[in-house]
Design a protein around this motif. Structure first.
Motif, PDB file in Angstrom:
ATOM      1  N   ALA A 253       0.831  -1.207   0.000  1.00 32.35           N
ATOM      2  CA  ALA A 253       0.000   0.000   0.000  1.00 32.35           C
ATOM      3  C   ALA A 253       0.861   1.252   0.000  1.00 32.35           C
ATOM      4  O   ALA A 253       0.595   2.212  -0.734  1.00 32.35           O
ATOM      5  CB  ALA A 253      -0.928  -0.018   1.210  1.00 32.35           C
ATOM      6  N   ALA A 254       1.903   1.234   0.808  1.00 26.56           N
ATOM      7  CA  ALA A 254       2.769   2.411   0.928  1.00 26.56           C
ATOM      8  C   ALA A 254       3.476   2.752  -0.378  1.00 26.56           C
ATOM      9  O   ALA A 254       3.774   3.918  -0.649  1.00 26.56           O
ATOM     10  CB  ALA A 254       3.803   2.180   2.031  1.00 26.56           C
ATOM     11  N   LYS A 255       3.716   1.760  -1.188  1.00 25.31           N
ATOM     12  CA  LYS A 255       4.458   1.977  -2.439  1.00 25.31           C
ATOM     13  C   LYS A 255       3.548   2.139  -3.658  1.00 25.31           C
ATOM     14  O   LYS A 255       4.022   2.153  -4.789  1.00 25.31           O
ATOM     15  CB  LYS A 255       5.457   0.829  -2.663  1.00 25.31           C
ATOM     16  CG  LYS A 255       6.595   0.817  -1.649  1.00 25.31           C
ATOM     17  CD  LYS A 255       7.583  -0.301  -1.953  1.00 25.31           C
ATOM     18  CE  LYS A 255       8.719  -0.335  -0.920  1.00 25.31           C
ATOM     19  NZ  LYS A 255       9.575   0.858  -0.991  1.00 25.31           N
ATOM     20  N   GLY A 256       2.235   2.215  -3.432  1.00 29.54           N
ATOM     21  CA  GLY A 256       1.347   2.502  -4.554  1.00 29.54           C
ATOM     22  C   GLY A 256       0.334   1.427  -4.877  1.00 29.54           C
ATOM     23  O   GLY A 256       0.040   1.193  -6.049  1.00 29.54           O
ATOM     24  N   SER A 257      -0.213   0.766  -3.854  1.00 27.34           N
ATOM     25  CA  SER A 257      -1.225  -0.280  -4.066  1.00 27.34           C
ATOM     26  C   SER A 257      -0.731  -1.336  -5.051  1.00 27.34           C
ATOM     27  O   SER A 257      -1.401  -1.679  -6.032  1.00 27.34           O
ATOM     28  CB  SER A 257      -2.546   0.328  -4.553  1.00 27.34           C
ATOM     29  OG  SER A 257      -3.081   1.203  -3.593  1.00 27.34           O
ATOM     30  N   LEU A 258       0.454  -1.856  -4.772  1.00 29.84           N
ATOM     31  CA  LEU A 258       1.093  -2.817  -5.669  1.00 29.84           C
ATOM     32  C   LEU A 258       0.486  -4.215  -5.521  1.00 29.84           C
ATOM     33  O   LEU A 258      -0.132  -4.545  -4.515  1.00 29.84           O
ATOM     34  CB  LEU A 258       2.594  -2.887  -5.378  1.00 29.84           C
ATOM     35  CG  LEU A 258       3.368  -1.572  -5.443  1.00 29.84           C
ATOM     36  CD1 LEU A 258       4.837  -1.809  -5.111  1.00 29.84           C
ATOM     37  CD2 LEU A 258       3.222  -0.922  -6.819  1.00 29.84           C
ATOM     38  N   TYR A 259       0.704  -5.021  -6.542  1.00 32.83           N
ATOM     39  CA  TYR A 259       0.319  -6.428  -6.535  1.00 32.83           C
ATOM     40  C   TYR A 259       1.581  -7.294  -6.540  1.00 32.83           C
ATOM     41  O   TYR A 259       2.596  -6.909  -7.128  1.00 32.83           O
ATOM     42  CB  TYR A 259      -0.501  -6.791  -7.772  1.00 32.83           C
ATOM     43  CG  TYR A 259      -1.833  -6.095  -7.886  1.00 32.83           C
ATOM     44  CD1 TYR A 259      -2.995  -6.697  -7.418  1.00 32.83           C
ATOM     45  CD2 TYR A 259      -1.934  -4.839  -8.486  1.00 32.83           C
ATOM     46  CE1 TYR A 259      -4.226  -6.065  -7.538  1.00 32.83           C
ATOM     47  CE2 TYR A 259      -3.156  -4.204  -8.616  1.00 32.83           C
ATOM     48  CZ  TYR A 259      -4.297  -4.808  -8.133  1.00 32.83           C
ATOM     49  OH  TYR A 259      -5.515  -4.190  -8.252  1.00 32.83           O
ATOM     50  N   VAL A 260       1.506  -8.452  -5.890  1.00 31.94           N
ATOM     51  CA  VAL A 260       2.609  -9.417  -5.905  1.00 31.94           C
ATOM     52  C   VAL A 260       2.034 -10.802  -6.180  1.00 31.94           C
ATOM     53  O   VAL A 260       1.000 -11.173  -5.616  1.00 31.94           O
ATOM     54  CB  VAL A 260       3.381  -9.448  -4.562  1.00 31.94           C
ATOM     55  CG1 VAL A 260       4.441 -10.555  -4.580  1.00 31.94           C
ATOM     56  CG2 VAL A 260       4.041  -8.112  -4.293  1.00 31.94           C
ATOM     57  N   THR A 261       2.694 -11.559  -7.038  1.00 33.06           N
ATOM     58  CA  THR A 261       2.289 -12.939  -7.268  1.00 33.06           C
ATOM     59  C   THR A 261       3.519 -13.837  -7.275  1.00 33.06           C
ATOM     60  O   THR A 261       4.620 -13.387  -7.619  1.00 33.06           O
ATOM     61  CB  THR A 261       1.514 -13.090  -8.593  1.00 33.06           C
ATOM     62  OG1 THR A 261       1.052 -14.445  -8.731  1.00 33.06           O
ATOM     63  CG2 THR A 261       2.377 -12.743  -9.791  1.00 33.06           C
ATOM     64  N   ARG A 262       3.325 -15.080  -6.854  1.00 26.53           N
ATOM     65  CA  ARG A 262       4.406 -16.079  -6.845  1.00 26.53           C
ATOM     66  C   ARG A 262       3.925 -17.277  -7.668  1.00 26.53           C
ATOM     67  O   ARG A 262       3.433 -18.266  -7.136  1.00 26.53           O
ATOM     68  CB  ARG A 262       4.723 -16.490  -5.398  1.00 26.53           C
ATOM     69  CG  ARG A 262       5.917 -17.473  -5.274  1.00 26.53           C
ATOM     70  CD  ARG A 262       7.205 -16.829  -5.750  1.00 26.53           C
ATOM     71  NE  ARG A 262       8.386 -17.621  -5.407  1.00 26.53           N
ATOM     72  CZ  ARG A 262       8.873 -18.616  -6.142  1.00 26.53           C
ATOM     73  NH1 ARG A 262       8.260 -18.979  -7.249  1.00 26.53           N
ATOM     74  NH2 ARG A 262       9.959 -19.264  -5.757  1.00 26.53           N
ATOM     75  N   PRO A 263       4.041 -17.185  -8.998  1.00 26.97           N
ATOM     76  CA  PRO A 263       3.482 -18.221  -9.861  1.00 26.97           C
ATOM     77  C   PRO A 263       4.436 -19.402 -10.046  1.00 26.97           C
ATOM     78  O   PRO A 263       5.636 -19.306  -9.788  1.00 26.97           O
ATOM     79  CB  PRO A 263       3.299 -17.480 -11.189  1.00 26.97           C
ATOM     80  CG  PRO A 263       4.451 -16.515 -11.210  1.00 26.97           C
ATOM     81  CD  PRO A 263       4.649 -16.083  -9.778  1.00 26.97           C
ATOM     82  N   SER A 264       3.884 -20.516 -10.522  1.00 30.72           N
ATOM     83  CA  SER A 264       4.711 -21.660 -10.879  1.00 30.72           C
ATOM     84  C   SER A 264       4.187 -22.272 -12.165  1.00 30.72           C
ATOM     85  O   SER A 264       2.974 -22.220 -12.446  1.00 30.72           O
ATOM     86  CB  SER A 264       4.713 -22.721  -9.769  1.00 30.72           C
ATOM     87  OG  SER A 264       3.503 -23.445  -9.760  1.00 30.72           O
ATOM     88  N   LEU A 265       5.081 -22.857 -12.932  1.00 30.64           N
ATOM     89  CA  LEU A 265       4.709 -23.477 -14.204  1.00 30.64           C
ATOM     90  C   LEU A 265       3.662 -24.561 -14.009  1.00 30.64           C
ATOM     91  O   LEU A 265       2.741 -24.701 -14.825  1.00 30.64           O
ATOM     92  CB  LEU A 265       5.956 -24.068 -14.874  1.00 30.64           C
ATOM     93  CG  LEU A 265       5.721 -24.854 -16.169  1.00 30.64           C
ATOM     94  CD1 LEU A 265       5.136 -23.977 -17.260  1.00 30.64           C
ATOM     95  CD2 LEU A 265       7.030 -25.495 -16.642  1.00 30.64           C
ATOM     96  N   MET A 266       3.788 -25.329 -12.920  1.00 35.94           N
ATOM     97  CA  MET A 266       2.861 -26.440 -12.718  1.00 35.94           C
ATOM     98  C   MET A 266       1.408 -25.967 -12.620  1.00 35.94           C
ATOM     99  O   MET A 266       0.496 -26.641 -13.082  1.00 35.94           O
ATOM    100  CB  MET A 266       3.244 -27.217 -11.459  1.00 35.94           C
ATOM    101  CG  MET A 266       4.385 -28.207 -11.677  1.00 35.94           C
ATOM    102  SD  MET A 266       5.952 -27.444 -12.202  1.00 35.94           S
ATOM    103  CE  MET A 266       6.488 -26.681 -10.662  1.00 35.94           C
TER     104      MET A 266
END
Length: 324
Positions: A253-266
Motif C-alpha cells: 500500500a505504501a508503495k502505490g497499491s502494488l500487486y505481488v504474485t508467486r506463480p509456478s509453471l505447474m
C-alpha cells in the motif's frame, strides 16, 4: 539396470551421486522414456538443497527429451518410437531412462533436435505464461526482467521483443550485458556496479514499469517494488539468491497499491489443454525462428555436481543441458 543421479540427503551439490538403479516396467498410464538430452534448471537446486522438500532418496530434474521405449496399460495417443519432451513433476529427469506419466509428455516435431527440445520446455513455457498470462505484455509496454542473460531471461527478451515491448534487463557482468543485448534487451543494467532502481526510474522518466519479473529473490525483491508504477505487478517466480521472507504486506500500500504474485509453471499447465497450448506456442516460436534456444553449456549427466556448482556460482548463461 540403468543409471541416474541420486541424492539421499538434502544439501550442496556434493550430495548427488551417479548410480546404478533398477527400473521396472511402466505402470498404468505411464511410459518408459529413454533420454537423449536433459535440461538443467535452477529449480533443480531447490529440490537438491531441501528448499523444496521431496521424499528421499530422489533424483532431481524436471525437463528432458527422448524416445518412448514402452507403453503402460491404458496409454493412448503415443506410440513406441515417438520423440517426446516434458517439463514438470514428478522430478527424476537426471537419468538415462525413466517411467513417467504419459499425460505430461509433448510430441516433438522433427524440425527440433533433442538438445533444443530438452532446453526449451521448462524455460520456454515459463516465459509463455509469464508474458502472456501472469501479465499480458502488450506492444509499447516497458518491462523489467532480472537475470536477463539467464536461460529464462534470454528467451523472455526475445519473446517480449517479438511482442513489441521495451525490455530493461539486469545482469551481473559486462559479458552478460552483451549477451542480453544480442537477444533483444533494450536497456541493460549491471546490478553489481549500478543502482538498478535509479536506472529504471531514469529510463522511464520517473514513471516506473507496470511489471517486474524477478527470479532472483531476496537480493532484488525490495528494489523491484521500487521500480513499479502505481498498481504495478511484482512477479516473483524464483529465488536464485534465496527466498523472500518476513514480508510486510503494508509495504504494498505504501508503495502505490502494488500487486505481488508467486506463480509456478505447474499451476499454469495443470490441465492437459493448458499444457498443450503452452507447449504449442513455444514450439511455434522456435520453429519460426522467433525464439532461438541458446545452449551455452553442456555437461555429461555424470557431471551434475559440477553443473550445479557452476549454476549456483552464476557462471552459466543461457540454457544448459546434460548429455548421456
Amino acid at each position: 539396470m540403468t543409471k541416474a543421479i541420486i541424492f539421499r540427503e538434502a544439501g550442496g551439490p556434493s550430495v548427488m551421486r551417479w548410480e546404478d538403479v533398477t527400473l521396472g516396467k511402466p505402470g498404468p498410464g505411464e511410459v518408459r522414456v529413454k533420454h537423449n538430452a536433459i535440461g538443467l534448471n535452477y529449480i533443480d537446486t531447490y529440490f537438491r538443497s531441501g528448499l523444496y522438500p521431496s521424499p528421499l532418496p530422489a533424483s532431481p530434474g524436471m525437463e528432458a527429451a527422448g524416445i518412448i521405449e514402452e507403453l503402460g496399460d491404458g496409454v493412448t495417443g503415443f506410440a513406441v518410437g515417438d520423440r517426446v519432451a516434458y517439463a514438470g513433476r514428478p522430478i527424476g529427469a537426471y537419468s538415462e531412462e525413466r517411467n513417467l506419466p504419459a499425460d505430461i509428455l509433448i510430441k516433438i516435431p522433427d524440425s527440433i533436435d533433442d538438445q533444443t527440445a530438452a532446453a526449451m520446455m521448462l524455460q520456454g513455457m515459463t516465459v509463455e505464461y509469464l508474458l502472456q498470462r501472469t501479465f499480458h505484455v502488450k506492444p509499447g509496454d516497458t518491462i523489467l526482467f532480472h537475470a536477463a542473460a539467464g536461460g529464462v531471461g534470454l528467451l523472455a527478451c526475445q519473446w517480449a521483443k517479438k511482442v513489441g515491448a521495451t525490455i530493461i534487463g539486469t545482469v551481473g557482468s559486462e559479458e552478460k550485458a552483451k549477451l542480453a543485448k544480442e537477444h533483444g534487451c533494450d536497456h541493460v543494467i549491471n546490478y553489481r556496479t549500478e543502482n538498478f532502481v535509479k536506472q529504471v526510474r531514469d529510463i522511464t522518466d520517473g514513471k516506473g514499469v507496470p511489471v517486474v519479473y524477478d527470479g532472483v529473490g531476496k537480493d532484488t525483491f525490495e528494489g523491484s517494488l521500487d521500480c513499479l508504477q502505481s498498481r504495478g505487478l511484482m512477479v516473483s517466480y524464483g529465488n536464485a539468491s534465496g527466498p523472500v521472507s518476513g514480508f510486510d504486506l503494508g509495504i504494498l500500500a505504501a508503495k502505490g497499491s502494488l500487486y505481488v504474485t508467486r506463480p509456478s509453471l505447474m499451476d499454469y499447465t495443470a490441465s492437459r489443454s493448458e499444457l498443450e497450448q503452452s507447449a504449442a506456442d513455444v514450439i511455434k516460436m522456435v520453429e519460426t525462428g522467433a525464439l532461438k534456444i541458446t545452449v551455452n553449456q553442456t555437461y555429461h549427466m555424470s557431471e551434475a555436481v559440477k553443473a550445479h556448482e557452476d549454476l549456483e556460482g552464476r557462471k552459466t548463461t543461457g540454457s544448459t543441458i546434460f548429455t548421456l
